[in-house]
Design a protein around this motif. Structure first.
Motif, short mmCIF file in Angstrom:
data_model
loop_
_atom_site.label_atom_id
_atom_site.label_comp_id
_atom_site.label_asym_id
_atom_site.label_seq_id
_atom_site.Cartn_x
_atom_site.Cartn_y
_atom_site.Cartn_z
N MET A 157 0.85 -1.20 0.00
CA MET A 157 0.00 0.00 0.00
C MET A 157 0.88 1.24 0.00
SD MET A 157 -3.25 0.74 2.49
CE MET A 157 -2.65 2.06 3.54
N ASP A 158 0.57 2.19 -0.85
CA ASP A 158 1.32 3.43 -0.88
C ASP A 158 1.08 4.25 0.39
OD1 ASP A 158 2.31 2.88 -3.38
OD2 ASP A 158 0.69 3.91 -4.41
N THR A 159 2.08 5.00 0.77
CA THR A 159 1.91 5.89 1.91
C THR A 159 0.99 7.03 1.52
OG1 THR A 159 4.15 5.40 2.61
CG2 THR A 159 3.12 7.33 3.56
N GLU A 160 0.01 7.27 2.38
CA GLU A 160 -0.87 8.42 2.15
C GLU A 160 -0.13 9.70 2.54
OE1 GLU A 160 -5.27 6.99 3.11
OE2 GLU A 160 -3.91 6.88 4.79
N THR A 161 -0.41 10.76 1.84
CA THR A 161 0.24 12.03 2.12
C THR A 161 -0.79 13.15 2.12
OG1 THR A 161 2.22 11.22 1.00
CG2 THR A 161 2.10 13.58 1.43
N ALA A 162 -0.73 13.95 3.16
CA ALA A 162 -1.64 15.10 3.24
C ALA A 162 -1.04 16.29 2.50
CB ALA A 162 -1.86 15.48 4.71
N ASP A 163 -1.89 17.21 2.10
CA ASP A 163 -1.41 18.47 1.53
C ASP A 163 -0.94 19.37 2.64
OD1 ASP A 163 -1.95 17.83 -1.10
OD2 ASP A 163 -4.05 18.43 -0.91
N VAL A 164 0.20 20.04 2.41
CA VAL A 164 0.72 20.98 3.40
C VAL A 164 1.44 22.08 2.64
CG1 VAL A 164 2.90 19.72 3.71
CG2 VAL A 164 2.00 21.12 5.58
N ALA A 165 1.42 23.29 3.19
CA ALA A 165 2.05 24.42 2.51
C ALA A 165 3.18 24.98 3.36
CB ALA A 165 1.01 25.51 2.24
N GLY A 166 4.30 25.23 2.72
CA GLY A 166 5.38 25.96 3.37
C GLY A 166 5.93 25.33 4.63
N HIS A 167 6.01 23.99 4.68
CA HIS A 167 6.62 23.31 5.83
C HIS A 167 5.90 23.65 7.14
CE1 HIS A 167 10.56 22.27 3.68
NE2 HIS A 167 9.84 22.94 2.81
N ASP A 168 4.64 24.04 7.05
CA ASP A 168 3.92 24.52 8.22
C ASP A 168 2.82 23.52 8.59
OD1 ASP A 168 2.42 25.79 10.12
OD2 ASP A 168 2.15 27.64 8.98
N VAL A 169 2.99 22.88 9.74
CA VAL A 169 2.05 21.82 10.14
C VAL A 169 0.61 22.34 10.30
CG1 VAL A 169 3.83 20.46 11.28
CG2 VAL A 169 2.49 22.08 12.62
N THR A 170 0.48 23.64 10.55
CA THR A 170 -0.88 24.16 10.74
C THR A 170 -1.63 24.32 9.42
OG1 THR A 170 -0.22 26.49 10.61
CG2 THR A 170 -0.15 25.44 12.79
N THR A 171 -0.94 24.10 8.30
CA THR A 171 -1.61 24.21 7.00
C THR A 171 -2.01 22.86 6.44
OG1 THR A 171 0.43 24.06 5.69
CG2 THR A 171 -0.20 26.25 6.48
N ILE A 172 -1.87 21.81 7.23
CA ILE A 172 -2.21 20.46 6.74
C ILE A 172 -3.68 20.40 6.31
CG2 ILE A 172 -2.66 18.08 7.51
CD1 ILE A 172 -0.17 18.24 9.22
N THR A 173 -3.88 19.84 5.14
CA THR A 173 -5.21 19.35 4.80
C THR A 173 -5.11 17.83 4.84
OG1 THR A 173 -5.67 21.23 3.36
CG2 THR A 173 -7.06 19.27 3.09
N CYS A 174 -5.73 17.25 5.85
CA CYS A 174 -5.62 15.81 6.07
C CYS A 174 -6.14 15.04 4.85
CB CYS A 174 -6.42 15.43 7.32
SG CYS A 174 -6.25 13.69 7.77
N VAL A 175 -5.68 13.81 4.73
CA VAL A 175 -6.17 12.94 3.66
C VAL A 175 -7.70 12.87 3.68
CG1 VAL A 175 -6.14 10.56 2.79
CG2 VAL A 175 -4.04 11.59 3.70
N CYS A 176 -8.30 12.98 4.85
CA CYS A 176 -9.76 12.91 4.96
C CYS A 176 -10.43 14.25 4.66
CB CYS A 176 -10.17 12.44 6.36
SG CYS A 176 -10.00 13.68 7.65
N GLY A 177 -9.64 15.31 4.46
CA GLY A 177 -10.21 16.61 4.13
C GLY A 177 -10.29 17.58 5.29
N ASN A 178 -9.95 17.12 6.47
CA ASN A 178 -10.00 17.99 7.65
C ASN A 178 -8.83 18.97 7.67
OD1 ASN A 178 -10.72 19.01 10.18
ND2 ASN A 178 -9.47 17.49 11.23
N THR A 179 -9.09 20.17 8.23
CA THR A 179 -8.06 21.20 8.39
C THR A 179 -8.17 21.81 9.79
OG1 THR A 179 -9.49 22.98 7.62
CG2 THR A 179 -8.21 21.82 5.94
#
Ligand code: ZN
Length: 106
Positions: A1-23
């Protein structure tokens, strides 16, 4: 199984958009320890449900919607947010810790 990866901007953990869509601004994201248990960040003694702030500052970010956990150090270093592991947010002790976390922060 491939590793899931969330969207994140600028190395900033507070900008994560989780794989499930949560922010952060949706259902919120919670700082957690290496077991995915939410940590206590206030001055007063930690409630028993919450984990102590890790002495080595090795923090993780827990998505309370789906239980995916991301490692802050990886995000800050690489600018990507692979899912580190996953916890069951419906089960103790995680469920209890999430409840206490939101009680304290509102
Ligand atoms: Zn999620």
């Amino acid at each position: 199984m491939d590793t899931e990866t969330a969207d994140v901007a600028g190395h900033d953990v507070t900008t994560i958009t989780c794989v499930c869509g949560n922010t952060v601004s949706k259902d919120g994201l919670i700082q957690a320890n290496a077991q995915g248990i939410p940590v206590h960040s206030g001055d007063s003694p930690a409630p028993p449900e919450l984990a102590e702030w890790p002495a080595d500052e090795d923090l993780y970010t827990l998505c309370p919607s789906c239980g995916r956990v991301y490692r802050d150090a990886v995000i800050e270093e690489t600018g990507t947010a692979p899912v580190a592991f996953r916890v069951d947010v419906k089960e103790a002790p995680i469920a209890e810790a999430i409840r206490v976390h939101w009680n304290l922060s509102t």
